[in-house]
Design a protein around this motif. Structure first.
Motif, PDB file in Angstrom:
ATOM      1  N   SER A  53       0.826  -1.209   0.000  1.00  0.00           N
ATOM      2  CA  SER A  53       0.000   0.000   0.000  1.00  0.00           C
ATOM      3  C   SER A  53       0.860   1.260   0.000  1.00  0.00           C
ATOM      4  O   SER A  53       0.531   2.244  -0.674  1.00  0.00           O
ATOM      5  CB  SER A  53      -0.920   0.005   1.219  1.00  0.00           C
ATOM      6  OG  SER A  53      -0.175  -0.014   2.423  1.00  0.00           O
ATOM      7  N   GLY A  54       1.985   1.229   0.716  1.00  0.00           N
ATOM      8  CA  GLY A  54       2.843   2.405   0.762  1.00  0.00           C
ATOM      9  C   GLY A  54       3.459   2.737  -0.577  1.00  0.00           C
ATOM     10  O   GLY A  54       3.502   3.902  -0.989  1.00  0.00           O
ATOM     11  N   LEU A  55       3.932   1.724  -1.292  1.00  0.00           N
ATOM     12  CA  LEU A  55       4.529   1.969  -2.600  1.00  0.00           C
ATOM     13  C   LEU A  55       3.495   2.454  -3.604  1.00  0.00           C
ATOM     14  O   LEU A  55       3.779   3.331  -4.440  1.00  0.00           O
ATOM     15  CB  LEU A  55       5.213   0.695  -3.102  1.00  0.00           C
ATOM     16  CG  LEU A  55       6.454   0.250  -2.316  1.00  0.00           C
ATOM     17  CD1 LEU A  55       7.004  -1.056  -2.868  1.00  0.00           C
ATOM     18  CD2 LEU A  55       7.525   1.339  -2.330  1.00  0.00           C
ATOM     19  N   VAL A  56       2.293   1.888  -3.544  1.00  0.00           N
ATOM     20  CA  VAL A  56       1.226   2.348  -4.444  1.00  0.00           C
ATOM     21  C   VAL A  56       0.899   3.810  -4.178  1.00  0.00           C
ATOM     22  O   VAL A  56       0.784   4.627  -5.102  1.00  0.00           O
ATOM     23  CB  VAL A  56      -0.035   1.469  -4.279  1.00  0.00           C
ATOM     24  CG1 VAL A  56      -1.224   2.094  -5.021  1.00  0.00           C
ATOM     25  CG2 VAL A  56       0.213   0.070  -4.815  1.00  0.00           C
ATOM     26  N   VAL A  57       0.778   4.170  -2.919  1.00  0.00           N
ATOM     27  CA  VAL A  57       0.428   5.547  -2.572  1.00  0.00           C
ATOM     28  C   VAL A  57       1.565   6.499  -2.929  1.00  0.00           C
ATOM     29  O   VAL A  57       1.317   7.618  -3.405  1.00  0.00           O
ATOM     30  CB  VAL A  57       0.078   5.640  -1.077  1.00  0.00           C
ATOM     31  CG1 VAL A  57       0.020   7.095  -0.618  1.00  0.00           C
ATOM     32  CG2 VAL A  57      -1.256   4.967  -0.819  1.00  0.00           C
ATOM     33  N   LEU A  58       2.811   6.102  -2.738  1.00  0.00           N
ATOM     34  CA  LEU A  58       3.925   6.961  -3.140  1.00  0.00           C
ATOM     35  C   LEU A  58       3.892   7.251  -4.632  1.00  0.00           C
ATOM     36  O   LEU A  58       4.149   8.384  -5.072  1.00  0.00           O
ATOM     37  CB  LEU A  58       5.255   6.301  -2.760  1.00  0.00           C
ATOM     38  CG  LEU A  58       5.722   6.432  -1.309  1.00  0.00           C
ATOM     39  CD1 LEU A  58       7.092   5.794  -1.145  1.00  0.00           C
ATOM     40  CD2 LEU A  58       5.765   7.902  -0.878  1.00  0.00           C
TER      41      LEU A  58
END
Length: 320
Positions: A53-58
């Motif tokens: 989720s963090g990489l997608v949001v970044l």
């Protein structure tokens, strides 16, 4: 800056989001309990959730920054940390750990089933909302359901049964999520920024700390032993569907209907999840679990009939 239309203009979107949350949260309980019987450990699953989720949001933030849109500009680092700590690290680590001790029916009653109780208390404290007698009656039924399930586990603890540990972890997860729910309302945080804040906050804090600790064997990890398919499926479901999709849907529903009313709606999850676990996992429903499910479901219908009393002008000013 809000990336979604005001709730009053699109109430049908709020209703659709509430239904989506209902389905995702029900499947979350069944899948998380099934995952406890596989290779990965609780914090491994949380790690995969936050990485994906963090990489997608970044990536999304990078695209929006080039367009001059900064959805997190209205949130301080302190508020980002609070949202990530409650709905991210707090909720996930407690919930995933609980499934290693207690069955899905207990999670269904003690997590989504007790959310109306903890959210009402948090809203009373932080938003100065008052509760009608009907809402109080519904919450009392939910307390009775929690006591039926949790009390039976505590009694069996004298025989060496460890289910009570999972029950306490589930209750802690519910408290953590309820705080997030009310903080979003207090700070007027919209769905997309709130979910992005959780993803970014967890990626910046939990992910590097856990990765270093696992590499140095400060705590156990089964990431190196799990098959690639299990890792990929957990990352996609937990990080994509359960966090990003459900996170946006839940927060938008809260913005549309309010935190207490939204969590009352999601109290339907216990029955759906428990019956799904019975059909898919073969986990039996004991007498105490059935009675607890009946109480929280009845508490839902009783509570929905009583709307929360409007806050006073002084209370409303305190929430802005």
């Amino acid at each position: 800056m809000s990336l979604l239309p005001p709730p009053a203009r699109a109430p049908w979107i709020g209703a659709a989001c509430a239904v989506a949350v209902l389905l995702i949260w029900s499947s979350f309980i069944v899948i998380a309990r099934f995952s406890a019987q596989r290779t990965l450990l609780p914090l491994d699953i949380a790690f995969l959730r936050f990485v994906f989720s963090g990489l997608v949001v970044l990536a999304v933030l990078g695209v929006q920054a080039r367009r001059g849109v900064r959805p997190l500009s209205g949130l301080s680092w302190g508020r980002i940390a609070a949202l990530a700590g409650t709905a991210g690290v707090g909720y996930c680590t407690l919930a995933y750990s609980g499934f290693f001790f207690a069955p899905a029916a207990h999670a269904a009653v003690l997590m989504p089933g007790s959310l109306p109780l903890w959210t009402a208390l948090a809203a009373l404290w932080l938003l100065h909302e008052r509760l009608t007698p009907q809402r109080l009656a519904g919450l009392a039924l939910i307390v009775a359901g929690d006591l039926l399930v949790g009390g039976a586990s505590l009694w069996r603890a004298f025989d060496g049964d460890g289910t009570w540990k999972g029950d306490l972890l589930f209750l802690g997860a519910a408290v953590s999520w309820s705080l997030y729910t009310v903080l979003c309302r207090r700070w007027q945080v919209d769905a997309v920024p709130a979910t992005m804040a959780i993803a970014v906050g967890c990626l910046a804090s939990f992910v590097p700390l856990y990765a270093v600790g696992a590499a140095l064997r400060w705590w156990p990890s089964a990431l190196g032993d799990a098959p690639a398919t299990e890792i990929a499926l957990q990352a996609l479901y937990q990080g994509g569907l359960a966090m990003l999709v459900a996170g946006v849907a839940f927060t938008y529903a809260v913005r549309t209907f309010g935190p207490v009313r939204t969590t009352m709606v999601t109290a339907l999850v216990p029955g759906i999840a428990a019956l799904s676990a019975l059909a898919l996992l073969g986990e039996p429903l004991g007498a105490h679990a059935l009675a607890g499910l009946a109480c929280v479901t009845l508490g839902l219908f009783v509570g929905l009939r009583g709307a929360a009393a409007p806050a006073t002008p002084r209370a409303l000013a305190a929430t802005r």
